[in-house]
Design an enzyme around this catalytic site. Structure first.
Site, short mmCIF file in Angstrom:
data_model
loop_
_atom_site.label_atom_id
_atom_site.label_comp_id
_atom_site.label_asym_id
_atom_site.label_seq_id
_atom_site.Cartn_x
_atom_site.Cartn_y
_atom_site.Cartn_z
N GLY A 112 9.04 52.72 -17.97
CA GLY A 112 9.46 51.93 -19.13
C GLY A 112 8.58 52.17 -20.34
O GLY A 112 8.30 51.25 -21.11
N ALA A 113 8.18 53.43 -20.54
CA ALA A 113 7.18 53.74 -21.57
C ALA A 113 7.79 54.02 -22.95
O ALA A 113 7.06 54.38 -23.87
CB ALA A 113 6.35 54.95 -21.14
N ASN A 114 9.10 53.83 -23.09
CA ASN A 114 9.70 54.16 -24.40
C ASN A 114 9.62 53.02 -25.40
O ASN A 114 9.83 53.21 -26.59
CB ASN A 114 11.16 54.59 -24.22
N GLY A 131 7.99 48.61 -26.17
CA GLY A 131 7.26 47.42 -25.74
C GLY A 131 5.91 47.72 -25.11
O GLY A 131 5.14 48.57 -25.57
N GLY A 188 5.12 49.14 -22.24
CA GLY A 188 4.97 50.48 -21.67
C GLY A 188 4.59 51.51 -22.72
O GLY A 188 3.74 52.38 -22.47
N SER A 211 4.22 38.63 -14.13
CA SER A 211 4.54 37.76 -15.26
C SER A 211 4.14 36.33 -14.94
O SER A 211 4.08 35.93 -13.77
CB SER A 211 6.06 37.80 -15.51
N TYR A 241 14.48 36.11 -11.79
CA TYR A 241 13.35 36.79 -12.45
C TYR A 241 12.04 36.37 -11.78
O TYR A 241 11.19 37.20 -11.48
CB TYR A 241 13.33 36.45 -13.94
#
Length: 304
Positions: free
Chosen positions: A22-24, A26, A28, A151, A177
């Site tokens: 998820g590095a694209n 936020g 990440g 979280s 969640y």
């Protein structure tokens, strides 16, 4: 000051290979940028390759000469997870750091291509499978780490509902969640117990507090009007929210099984420190049962 840990405290990362899911965008993105700035070879493991390339370009602007590559990874598909792991194993004989960061929060009920509830499938099962498939590239590496992002939500309406793991009988997006983020912690603790005799690799968890990222977009309708009011008060920037993850990933004093989060108001903001997770997250019997179920659902067993 020890309680003011910032990006400046990250030690040199030259020669280290870091895979960040998820590095694209936020958190990440900020983790990948900071690791690249300190010399790591960073793999941006992302669902959308074009967005990943755009993120790599953005990193190159602020970190000239950054060593980044983009790897396609869709955590909602075990086939994609297996393909990504195979490609990463071909490309790297050793991996120093795996940051299990990608996630979804509060969507309406959807299922993955493998039939899992989207939040549990993405946040927990996808990362469980990826870790298991990459672990033999980490075990020989001194100082290697698996960092999994949980979280504050692991405390909210959260329990591992083995009778209805996929929310087929009843679905509540907040509870689902919470279950997925509780699973992230239980996975970390059980993984650390299994790693403790291996010597090199540790498992650590972190959470960003209240970070102002795209995850907020699926907030329940009743809460949406509060977001613009609350966000400036409690939420911190993605770069600040990334600090607990970066500390878990790089601080030489980190120990396996620790959990890092913001040290300020109700762990919503502030500089990173060791924090406590909920009492139920430490329930060994549930951790072990979750591990067994996760192996069965993903078909992935760990080389430890």
């Amino acid at each position: 000051m020890a309680n003011m840990w910032t990006e400046q405290n990250i030690p040199a990362q030259m020669g280290r290979v870091a895979v960040v899911t998820g590095a694209n965008s936020g958190l990440g993105f900020e983790v990948a940028r900071a690791l690249a700035a300190h010399g790591a070879s960073v793999v941006l493991a992302v669902r959308d390759v074009d967005k990943g390339k755009h993120a790599a370009d953005r990193i190159a602007v602020v970190v000239p000469g950054a060593d980044t590559t983009v790897q396609q990874l869709d955590l909602t598909s075990l086939e994609s997870v297996r393909n990504a792991a195979e490609q990463l194993r071909s490309a790297y004989s050793a991996i120093d750091l795996l940051v299990n960061n990608a996630g979804v929060m509060y969507p309406p009920r959807q299922i993955t291509s493998d039939g899992f509830e989207l939040q549990f499938g993405t946040n927990h099962l996808g990362h469980f499978a990826l870790t298991g498939l990459l672990l033999d590239r980490m075990l020989p590496v001194p100082g290697s780490r698996v960092v999994t992002v949980s979280s504050i939500g692991h405390r909210i309406r959260a329990r591992i509902n083995f009778d209805d793991l996929q929310g087929e009988r009843s679905y509540n997006r907040v509870a689902a969640y919470g279950q997925s983020k509780l699973a992230n912690l239980m996975f970390t603790y059980e993984l650390q117990r299994r790693l403790s005799s291996t010597g090199n690799t540790i498992a650590v968890a972190a959470h960003p507090g209240a970070a102002n990222t795209d995850l907020m977009r699926n907030m329940p309708t009743a809460l949406r009007p509060l977001v613009p009011v609350i966000t400036p008060i409690i939420a911190q920037s993605p770069a600040q929210g990334a600090l607990p993850i970066l500390r878990a990933a790089t601080d030489p004093d980190v120990l396996g099984g620790q959990y890092y989060g913001p040290g300020g108001f109700m762990e919503t903001r502030g500089y990173p420190k060791i924090v406590e997770s909920s009492r139920q997250s430490h329930d060994r019997a549930i951790q072990q049962r979750l591990w067994t179920v996760s192996e069965e659902l993903t078909g992935v067993t760990f080389p430890i």
